[in-house]
Design a protein around this motif. Structure first.
Motif, PDB file in Angstrom:
ATOM      1  N   GLU A  13      27.820 -37.514 -16.603  1.00  0.00           N
ATOM      2  CA  GLU A  13      27.894 -36.529 -15.519  1.00  0.00           C
ATOM      3  C   GLU A  13      28.309 -37.185 -14.197  1.00  0.00           C
ATOM      4  N   THR A  14      28.175 -38.528 -14.110  1.00  0.00           N
ATOM      5  CA  THR A  14      28.548 -39.213 -12.863  1.00  0.00           C
ATOM      6  C   THR A  14      30.060 -39.371 -12.731  1.00  0.00           C
ATOM      7  N   VAL A  15      30.794 -39.051 -13.775  1.00  0.00           N
ATOM      8  CA  VAL A  15      32.236 -39.309 -13.767  1.00  0.00           C
ATOM      9  C   VAL A  15      32.995 -37.990 -13.667  1.00  0.00           C
ATOM     10  N   GLU A  16      34.059 -38.000 -12.882  1.00  0.00           N
ATOM     11  CA  GLU A  16      34.867 -36.775 -12.753  1.00  0.00           C
ATOM     12  C   GLU A  16      35.958 -36.755 -13.811  1.00  0.00           C
ATOM     13  N   VAL A  91      40.452 -38.616 -16.600  1.00  0.00           N
ATOM     14  CA  VAL A  91      39.383 -39.217 -15.801  1.00  0.00           C
ATOM     15  C   VAL A  91      39.873 -39.518 -14.381  1.00  0.00           C
ATOM     16  N   VAL A  92      38.987 -39.341 -13.413  1.00  0.00           N
ATOM     17  CA  VAL A  92      39.292 -39.715 -12.031  1.00  0.00           C
ATOM     18  C   VAL A  92      38.147 -40.606 -11.548  1.00  0.00           C
ATOM     19  N   PHE A  93      38.407 -41.904 -11.519  1.00  0.00           N
ATOM     20  CA  PHE A  93      37.377 -42.838 -11.055  1.00  0.00           C
ATOM     21  C   PHE A  93      37.378 -42.879  -9.535  1.00  0.00           C
TER      22      PHE A  93
ATOM     23  N   SER B  39      42.892 -44.082  -9.344  1.00  0.00           N
ATOM     24  CA  SER B  39      42.004 -43.127 -10.010  1.00  0.00           C
ATOM     25  C   SER B  39      41.810 -43.426 -11.491  1.00  0.00           C
ATOM     26  N   GLU B 273      28.336 -44.118 -10.672  1.00  0.00           N
ATOM     27  CA  GLU B 273      29.475 -43.872 -11.561  1.00  0.00           C
ATOM     28  C   GLU B 273      29.432 -44.867 -12.716  1.00  0.00           C
TER      29      GLU B 273
ATOM     30  N   ARG C  15      33.925 -32.455  -6.136  1.00  0.00           N
ATOM     31  CA  ARG C  15      32.674 -33.079  -6.585  1.00  0.00           C
ATOM     32  C   ARG C  15      32.055 -33.820  -5.408  1.00  0.00           C
TER      33      ARG C  15
END
Lengths: 96, 427, 294
Positions: A13-16, A91-93, B39, B273, C15
């Motif tokens: 859940e912490t990752v977009e 994924v978007v880090f 990203s 993260e 977010r």
């Protein structure tokens, strides 16, 4: 097992993820049925490969890090077709 | 329209290549598949910026730094023991600095911005899906946008460790689990003053901790880096070893965080993260061919990542090789020079000289004895030296070494051989 | 038919990080993006604009972070406009939708659009009132909460705008929308098309036009906001004899602890006290060690 203070769902859940319409990784479960190691199940850092009761593999592309570990550990030729998600998706880090 | 150069991937390698090519006056397109540069990228945590001195003088004034690394620790962990070699330098805390921790979404965006300032055109959210080839030469890329074919004199592939473009040309093997490692990282949030206190630093000072022996015997290591108000904690393990071990990657991070030497640092921290990425660790002996007609390979895509025990560097090699690729492309477009000048340029720079000198390091560092036996052996030896055995007299160091070696199944001749090999590798 | 179709877009971090202790919100400028509803609004604007041969104008209020999504709109053939303002006033505007609607309408510089499209509600803290305020400012009709919006051909080459929206209990409502109108759409049914590569390349270096937001404070201002209070919970009436009912309602023979006032304490101590309370009353079986708040 060490309790790491966070459930796997909360961890993911912490990752977009900007989920695209097209699955960028496709698993051919018929080939997986003959695989004895199923290394993808434990090696995938996002835990996206689930063994099914009939010996196949269920795969969820939505929370993929696009790291490539799965196809690197896969022994069975053609079981995985691996591409990148469509531009802007996946994924978007933020803190990579 | 045909461009001079297309660079695929706006990471450090791609942006550096685009920067150099654009500065030479070339028309440059920089493609990025993520919504913004950085990203899709994950690394451990430290950028060594010396490579930027000539290209971006005074880079340290504007780089989006988290902390300047002024303290480096190398740790050896066993189940309950920890041995640390710790070094601090005041010089690293002031200009021109040594290394800094930064987040890739910040750093990669900053560097891509430099390429754009120099005249490169950055297009994000665009995947290069394949190469356009004519008569044995790469003449462009196909992208996933409508009307997405783009032609150029030189295509620079900086598309990362999985480089699908290099694979399409057959420069990289389809799979290569023996020479790849998986990095798994958690970014943990803690207040800045708590980090300062726990790691004994102040202001913008930061710590870089590299760890051996925390991966359940799977070849690899761990790391802890301090950011401004977060910690980057993670492990790097061989993909091959991970697959055979049947251990889940996040479990290794959990183990590391629970170790008595690490737990006090991360106590009470929230996971901000979770991330993972592959790392090419084949070293010099497994580098792919770095160029093909109309095509250059750079950064992680070219396997230019140095993982040699005490040196774990990637971004500086990506930048170094990217700059060289940009220069080679410019020389080719403007003066008709062969693209093979790229390899020669790299051979004469730190990029391949370091890789060549340390060519044996990956195999040695990831070898079974170094990974599975030596951490316990060293820890036992040091514990023996510092355990006060009164009323028995202190044992001699040599007998302690013999005992520790025997307990850990290491023959002294192996130790001598590995010592010699280490000496040769790191000479 | 020509004319103007306007898409009012909210570009924000989808977010945003909320600090669990202080409630402070951190928005990353770099991850500013269109929500699914905003993307649908833009897609509808592009479809209807091309069917009418009308200009399409995408407007977004905010700092330079909104230029990424606007650039994508530019590559898709829309004209774009960023409405800039001071950060402090921006916060105020986003909270006060009437003032926001005025600022956006003022940015149109007197031009009356045939159709305004926007998201049903903004992704961050929208109340969904903006479309109504915009319709009011423009003095035009409003169709909120649409799941589909189509042009139907009429005899004689004319077209009319048909909209559909969700109602309670799974009902749908089909509406004929008179023009000019403000339509707010849900993120359903359509996905934003992708810009072609040549257009994206052309847009990558383009300058996004900027106008300053008009400072038009609304007539009604919020001077104080009280915390939200949840509705009372309905409990079943006790059963049994009158004595049992009385006992159950008064709790006369039950032992109970008086409430304890803890504090004033700082946030970590308060969190510890809460955890302790939950463990004490059996809501948590144990206090996991990793929960220590520092």
């Amino acid at each position: 097992m060490t309790w790491d203070g966070i459930s796997f769902e909360d961890r993911m859940e912490t990752v977009e993820f900007r989920v695209g319409e097209r699955p960028h990784i496709v698993v051919d479960s018929d080939i997986c049925r003959s695989c004895t190691t199923k290394a993808c199940v434990t090696a995938c850092p996002a835990n996206l490969f689930a063994p099914t009761s009939d010996g196949g593999i269920l795969f969820n592309y939505e929370q993929c890090f696009e790291c490539g570990t799965c196809y690197q550990v896969c022994d069975s030729d053609g079981a995985l077709s691996w591409t990148y998600p469509d531009g802007g998706h996946g994924v978007v880090f933020r803190s990579g | 329209m045909t461009y001079d150069v297309i660079v695929v991937g706006a990471g450090p390698a791609g942006s550096s290549a685009a920067l150099m090519a654009a500065r030479a006056g070339l028309s440059v397109v920089l493609l990025e598949r993520g919504p913004y540069p950085g990203s899709k990228n994950v690394y451990g945590g430290v950028v060594y910026g010396r490579v930027l001195d000539d290209v971006l003088p005074g880079w340290w004034e504007e780089v989006p730094v988290q902390r300047w690394v002024t303290r480096r620790s190398t740790m050896v962990l066993t189940g309950t023991q920890a041995l640390t070699v710790d070094f601090r330098s005041g010089a690293w805390g002031q200009a021109p600095y040594n290394g800094c921790t930064t987040l890739r979404s910040d750093f990669d965006g900053w560097l891509a911005g430099k390429a754009v300032e120099a005249g490169a055109q950055l297009v994000t959210s665009t995947v290069a899906t394949g190469l356009i080839r004519e008569a044995g030469r790469v003449v462009g890329v196909r992208t996933d946008r409508p009307d997405g074919d783009l032609r150029a004199t030189v295509v620079i592939a900086a598309d990362g460790v999985n480089s699908l473009l290099a694979k399409e040309l057959g420069l990289l093997p389809k799979t290569d689990p023996k020479h790849l490692t998986l990095g798994v990282k958690e970014v943990l949030s803690l207040p800045k003053d708590v980090i300062d206190e726990r790691f004994g630093v102040r202001g913008e000072e930061g710590v870089d901790v590299e760890i051996l022996g925390c991966t359940r015997g799977i070849a690899g290591g761990g790391f802890v880096y301090t950011n401004r108000d977060t910690l980057s904690v993670g492990v790097v393990v061989s993909v091959d070893g991970l697959a055979k071990s049947e251990v889940r990657p996040e479990q290794l991070v959990a183990d590391l965080k629970a170790h008595p030497a690490i737990a006090p640092w991360v106590q009470g921290a929230e996971v901000k993260e979770y991330s993972a990425h592959l790392i090419p660790e084949g070293g010099y002996d497994h580098l792919p061919q770095l160029h093909a007609p109309g095509f250059l390979l750079t950064g992680d895509a070219a396997g230019l990542c140095l993982a040699a025990g005490i040196w774990l560097e990637g971004v500086n090699f990506a930048i170094g090789s990217g700059l060289a690729a940009g220069r080679a492309a410019a020389a080719h477009v403007l003066g008709g020079a062969e693209l093979s000048s790229y390899r020669k340029d790299l051979e004469s720079s730190f990029v391949l000289q370091d890789h060549k000198r340390l060519r044996k390091a990956p195999a040695l560092v990831l070898s079974d004895r170094v990974q599975q036996r030596y951490p316990q052996l060293i820890a036992d030896l040091v514990e023996g030296l510092f355990t006060v055995t009164n009323p028995t007299a202190k044992p001699g160091a040599i007998s302690l070494l013999r005992g520790a070696a025997k307990r850990n199944g290491v023959k002294l001749r192996h130790l001598a051989a590995d010592g010699l090999a280490g000496g040769r590798t790191f000479r | 038919m020509g004319g103007l179709v306007v898409a009012l877009l909210r570009c924000t971090d989808l977010r945003a990080e909320v600090d669990p202790l202080s409630g402070a919100i951190t928005r990353e400028p770099r991850t500013a993006a269109l929500s699914a509803s905003d993307a649908a609004a833009l897609e509808h604007a592009l479809r209807i604009g091309s069917a009418w041969g009308a200009r399409v104008l995408a407007i977004s209020l905010g700092g330079p972070e909104v230029e990424g999504p606007l650039r994508e709109a530019l590559a898709l053939g829309a004209e774009v406009l960023r409405v800039a303002t001071h950060q402090s006033y921006l916060e105020e505007l986003v909270a006060d939708e009437q003032a926001l609607a005025r600022a956006l309408v003022t940015a149109l510089a007197g031009e009356l659009p045939d159709l305004v499209l926007c998201a049903d509600r903004s992704a961050d803290r929208g109340t969904g009132a903006l479309p109504a305020f915009v319709a009011h400012e423009l003095g035009v009709a409003q169709a909120p909460g649409l799941v589909s919006l189509e042009l139907a051909s009429l005899d004689g080459g004319e077209t009319e705008l048909l909209a559909e929206r969700r109602l309670d209990y799974g009902r749908r409502e089909r509406m004929r929308v008179p023009l000019p109108a403000v339509c707010s759409v849900e993120g359903a049914g359509v996905r934003l098309r992708r810009a072609s590569l040549p257009a994206s390349l052309a847009a990558s270096g383009a300058t996004i036009p900027v106008v300053d937001a008009a400072l038009v404070p609304s007539a009604v201002r919020v001077v104080q906001a009280r915390p939200a209070r949840p509705r009372p919970r309905h409990l079943p009436a006790p059963t049994g004899t009158s004595r049992e009912r009385l006992l159950a309602l008064t709790g006369a023979l039950l032992s109970h602890e008086p409430p304890v006032v803890v504090g004033p304490v700082d946030a970590p101590e308060a969190a510890d006290a809460l955890l302790e309370f939950l463990v004490h009353h059996g809501y948590l079986s144990r206090a996991p060690s990793g929960w220590a708040v520092t």
